[in-house]
Design an enzyme around this catalytic site. Structure first.
Site, PDB file in Angstrom:
ATOM      1  N   CYS A 120       8.944  -8.398   6.345  1.00 55.89           N
ATOM      2  CA  CYS A 120       8.561  -9.502   6.089  1.00 55.89           C
ATOM      3  C   CYS A 120       9.358 -10.547   5.042  1.00 55.89           C
ATOM      4  O   CYS A 120      10.053 -11.281   4.866  1.00 55.89           O
ATOM      5  CB  CYS A 120       7.359  -9.488   5.647  1.00 55.89           C
ATOM      6  SG  CYS A 120       6.738 -11.370   5.688  1.00 55.89           S
ATOM      7  N   HIS A 148       5.610  -7.637  10.838  1.00 56.15           N
ATOM      8  CA  HIS A 148       5.892  -6.394  10.371  1.00 56.15           C
ATOM      9  C   HIS A 148       5.239  -5.029  11.396  1.00 56.15           C
ATOM     10  O   HIS A 148       4.217  -4.691  11.284  1.00 56.15           O
ATOM     11  CB  HIS A 148       3.913  -6.114   9.625  1.00 56.15           C
ATOM     12  CG  HIS A 148       3.556  -7.494   8.667  1.00 56.15           C
ATOM     13  ND1 HIS A 148       4.531  -6.883   7.107  1.00 56.15           N
ATOM     14  CD2 HIS A 148       4.324  -8.600   8.270  1.00 56.15           C
ATOM     15  CE1 HIS A 148       3.930  -7.490   5.956  1.00 56.15           C
ATOM     16  NE2 HIS A 148       3.753  -8.503   6.921  1.00 56.15           N
ATOM     17  N   GLU A 182       5.247  -1.534  10.561  1.00 55.82           N
ATOM     18  CA  GLU A 182       4.027  -1.103  10.308  1.00 55.82           C
ATOM     19  C   GLU A 182       3.081  -0.940  11.201  1.00 55.82           C
ATOM     20  O   GLU A 182       1.947  -0.304  10.850  1.00 55.82           O
ATOM     21  CB  GLU A 182       4.327  -0.409   8.931  1.00 55.82           C
ATOM     22  CG  GLU A 182       3.983  -2.188   8.407  1.00 55.82           C
ATOM     23  CD  GLU A 182       4.368  -3.192   7.564  1.00 55.82           C
ATOM     24  OE1 GLU A 182       3.490  -3.412   7.312  1.00 55.82           O
ATOM     25  OE2 GLU A 182       5.062  -3.454   7.956  1.00 55.82           O
TER      26      GLU A 182
END
Length: 248
Positions: free
Chosen positions: A115, A217, A219
């Site tokens: 990001c 994202h 994660e």
């Protein structure tokens, strides 16, 4: 490879409250980043903002680097005035991470930008940012709910590192109101959203390093393909640095 590769992850620099009594300026990071790196086999260490002159020394000790998400970059870094929707910059973080990125690229440290991290890669390369995407794409699909992640489809560009790791279109977790404007020289766009927004950037393999940035994202989802690619390359770097010199 000897041991787990050491992966540094940059942190937010912000005010935080905890324990019902504490209210302090902190260097912090959502736990999802740590779990993301650890699940891929990396040994994770936090990299809070520091003196940019020390970035080279830090990069020398790392096997890999993750540039985490977070606050908007200072538009002055790419020659623009702040948009009304652009948040206040965090200069100490901008300076530190730009120096760390430069040091990692110079030394061939494998890196993944997430990001803000991808946007930092683009600005470092001389590119620009779109400071408020809804005005350009005509919708809020990249950040429909502030404070929560939504999903949208991205399509990797054939022949890129991103496509090698993620060969088919897939849904990803998104939460951003800014994006890539002009792509920085030397970088290539390696994935797009359905509305044309650049969703991934990378330096070509010919540059001699693994340097990939994604606007989403990863994660926040179970897909470990990107971070496994990073950790694999970091492990190779660790193996080379641990190998004895010829004749030793």
């Amino acid at each position: 490879m000897t041991g787990q590769p050491l992966i540094g992850v940059t942190t937010y620099s912000t005010r935080a409250r905890w324990g019902g009594v504490w209210d302090r300026h902190c260097s912090l990071l959502p736990t999802a980043y740590a779990r993301y790196v650890q699940r891929a086999g990396g040994l994770m260490v936090l990299l809070p903002p520091d003196n940019p002159a020390l970035a080279g020394a830090v990069a020398e000790r790392l096997d890999g680097l993750v540039l985490a998400g977070g606050e908007d970059l200072d538009p002055a870094l790419y020659g623009e005035r702040p948009h009304p929707r652009t948040a206040a910059p965090v200069p100490e973080r901008d300076r530190w991470e730009l120096a760390l990125l430069a040091a990692a690229l110079e030394r061939g440290v494998p890196l993944l930008g997430i990001c803000r991290g991808m946007q930092l890669m683009n600005v470092h390369a001389g590119g620009t940012l779109n400071q408020h995407l809804p005005e350009t794409v005509g919708h809020k699909g990249h950040n429909p709910r502030v404070g929560d992640f939504a999903d949208h489809l991205v399509e990797p560009v054939a022949g890129t590192v991103t496509a090698h790791l993620m060969p088919a279109p897939c849904d990803v977790a998104t939460h951003h109101h800014q994006g890539v404007g002009k792509v920085g020289p030397g970088l290539i766009a390696s994935a797009h959203a359905e509305d044309g927004t650049v969703e991934a950037l990378e330096y070509p393999w010919g540059q001699g390093c693994f340097a990939v940035g994604v606007q989403w994202h990863p994660e926040m989802r179970d897909d470990l393909r990107l971070v496994r690619g990073l950790v694999e390359m970091a492990g190779r770097r660790r193996g080379r640095s641990a190998a004895p010199a010829a004749g030793g």
